[in-house]
Design a protein around this motif. Sequence first.
Motif, short mmCIF file in Angstrom:
data_model
loop_
_atom_site.label_atom_id
_atom_site.label_comp_id
_atom_site.label_asym_id
_atom_site.label_seq_id
_atom_site.Cartn_x
_atom_site.Cartn_y
_atom_site.Cartn_z
N UNK A 83 8.46 -27.36 47.74
CA UNK A 83 8.33 -25.98 48.20
C UNK A 83 9.33 -25.78 49.34
N UNK A 91 14.54 -15.95 46.03
CA UNK A 91 14.01 -16.15 44.69
C UNK A 91 14.41 -17.51 44.12
N UNK A 102 12.18 -20.22 45.68
CA UNK A 102 10.73 -20.11 45.55
C UNK A 102 10.20 -21.33 44.81
N UNK A 103 8.89 -21.60 45.00
CA UNK A 103 8.35 -22.80 44.36
C UNK A 103 8.47 -22.71 42.84
N UNK A 104 8.32 -21.50 42.31
CA UNK A 104 8.53 -21.35 40.86
C UNK A 104 9.87 -20.68 40.59
N UNK A 150 5.02 -19.58 48.49
CA UNK A 150 6.33 -19.78 47.89
C UNK A 150 6.37 -19.49 46.41
N UNK A 151 5.24 -19.09 45.82
CA UNK A 151 5.24 -18.78 44.39
C UNK A 151 5.35 -17.27 44.23
N UNK A 152 6.25 -16.85 43.36
CA UNK A 152 6.44 -15.42 43.13
C UNK A 152 5.57 -15.00 41.94
N UNK A 205 1.40 -18.16 62.61
CA UNK A 205 2.00 -19.48 62.81
C UNK A 205 0.92 -20.56 62.82
N UNK A 240 -0.44 -21.40 59.32
CA UNK A 240 0.52 -21.91 58.32
C UNK A 240 0.13 -23.28 57.76
N UNK A 282 11.22 -15.97 57.90
CA UNK A 282 10.64 -15.23 59.03
C UNK A 282 10.30 -16.17 60.18
N UNK A 339 8.07 -22.17 58.33
CA UNK A 339 6.62 -22.13 58.47
C UNK A 339 6.18 -22.49 59.88
N UNK A 340 5.19 -21.79 60.40
CA UNK A 340 4.86 -21.96 61.81
C UNK A 340 6.02 -21.41 62.61
N UNK A 342 8.65 -23.64 52.51
CA UNK A 342 7.34 -23.70 53.16
C UNK A 342 7.00 -25.02 53.81
#
Lengths: 427, 297
Positions: free
Chosen positions: B151, B130, B133-135, A261-263, A398, A401, B240, B243-244, B154
């Motif tokens: 997060x 964006x 996102x975490x940041x 999750x970090x860009x 999956x 994850x 997508x 998560x999982x 996620x």
Amino acid sequence: MRHRLLALGLVVMLATLAGCSSSGSTASAAPGSVNLRVTVWTGNAGHLALLNSIADAYKKTDPRVGTITFDTLPFDQYSTILTTQLAGGNPPDLGWILEQNAPDYIGQGVLADLQPYLSTVQGYGLDDLTSSAMSLWTRGNSIYGYPFSTSPYAVFYNADLFTSAGLQTPDQQLAAGHWNWTTLAADAKAIAAANAGKYGYIIQDFDYSYWPALAELWRGFGADPWNADGTQCTMTAQPMVDALTFYRNMVYQDKSVPGPGVVADFFSGQVGLTSVQISSAQLLKTASFKWGIVPLPAGPAGDSQVIGQAALAVFSAGKHKDVAEGFLAFMTNAANTKQLAEYFPPPRKSLLTSSVLAAANPLLSAQQLQSAVINSIESGKVQPSHQNFAQINDAVQAALAPAWDPTANLQSVLQATCQALQPLLSH
Amino acid sequence: MLARRRHFWRSDARLGYLFVAPQLLGFVAFVLGPLVALVWFSLHDWNALSGAFQFVGMGNYDKLFADPLARQALWNTFLFSAGLVPFNIALALGLAIALNQKLPATTAFRTAFFSPVVISLVAWSIVWEFILAQNGALNGFLRVIGLSGTNWLYSPLTAMASVITVQVFKNVGMNMLLFLAALQTVPAEQIEAARLDGAGVWAVFRHITLPYISPVLLLVTVLTVIGSLQVFSQIMILTAGGPGYATTVLEYFFWKEAFQFGQFGYASAVAVVIFVIALVLTALQWQLRRRVVFYEE
């Protein structure tokens, strides 16, 4: 009565038209009547100009050919669109094939065997092709694709960040003989510590979803997701546990690798090191920082290089296979491969020289080409691939994850991964 | 008998049918035909790569009902719709009521709330990726006001909440517009009369406004429920399905089976199930109209 006659007439007309549309043999095809369609994933003007010039040269030698069209499909949907075209009865004649699709396409009979035709072509030089490059595309004596691009993964580093952190650059560490994953981790930790908001290392293609990219790391530890013949899950084996523990330490203890999750992006100067295909050197043409390139570091299991491949193949469902094979043989002969080498590292032994590759990688020095490119192409192995890869990719992604959570128990996550993966391996 | 037929073709009915014919032909060619084909495909095992096309009868449906991933996708779809529909409608109604006033700024606000509807779905989702996102921007903003973000995309629960919110913000403007139009039909004198009789704001809303807008409310609910079963692009871009498998809804599950795994027959069975669910939910809501909708012409 009149309506019935009209309907009957329509049906007869349609039936005749349908009967006429089935194509005859191309051996007796009229000159200029065969139009070939080649699917590719590049929209790059330079690539397409080169491909079209080779196509034009071929048209002069084969009178059957009318037009050769290069159909650009977007890269991230390439497999999907190709599958749809195949299922919809609209197959291309030739196409670029991604390495991860090779086992499935070959196993399901999607690609035509090129060996019978290529062995008859004078001066083609089948033995000029390196066996390591061809391993994914051959089954026994059959050849299903020509890997026109064999691109090794390498480590790019931001020299400015190294200098500002007071570290030896990876080039210097390589020359001194201690370029390994431990050194890389230490470098990454120092860079992240010295620069707030920047990271030390990132696996460019991974993004916490495309897990085969982790092979760049775990191969150095001697790990792989399954055994050599692809029948047994080896995710729970010690080398894999060590490799992933090493990676998670970098994320959660050293804080040198961005978490999920970090860009973050190496090419804009936010990260000190990255492992990616060497073709990404083009992105550094306008870089605002000094950079260098070294091969993937050695791990506890020794040196292990990873290569990415793309092959050109003929589709068995295509309507003009013989013409397509002729075009493939022409496009991939030694002379045209040398032209293609301007953009795509070739699989031919005779062309794996610094002088040939320098044209494709003008930003790399001869020494860099030898150590990071040629050696890797000759010894490298492709990322993990397997039949039924689409479902395996999905299941492992999956199952893995939970591993990217700092509090996860890696052993139990890997066990669950093997439980999900094993049935798909013996499919 | 012959006389009746001749009469029919000379009457106004002929003109009516001729006017409807193009729409009907389009419906048959582009909706009914593919639907029948879909059911036909779902009875076969169709491997897109090898081209094998074998009749398996109910085999795909047996596989579907035994597939734990399909069951998870069904549950996720229920969670997604149950989270999205009340949120969307309540927000749209609230915005419509708030903006149903002749103040100078309301036009600007109406435009602002409607603009996400016309923005490209993919562009919208990428920008939100964006932001979440975490940041990203959201956590940055929370840090500024002294809260700590998480997060968003996620962890399973927040991922579902995030895709619901992104979808709601995208389409709430459309529903708001429909409610605004409906609110215009509420007779002002009835509200005045009720106020004079001492009714409070909530009583006016419940007994006068709500009944008048109930036809539109039913329409909006039906459309939003069906729409929630069709959400795909946002989920594909934001998570997508992860998560999982936390945000894998039936539509995304269907796409994976068809276009990633090449199982066109099995995917067709999933698509038929989605269609049946939408049909059943719509029929249920249509039945409700007798009890809930007033002043229907």
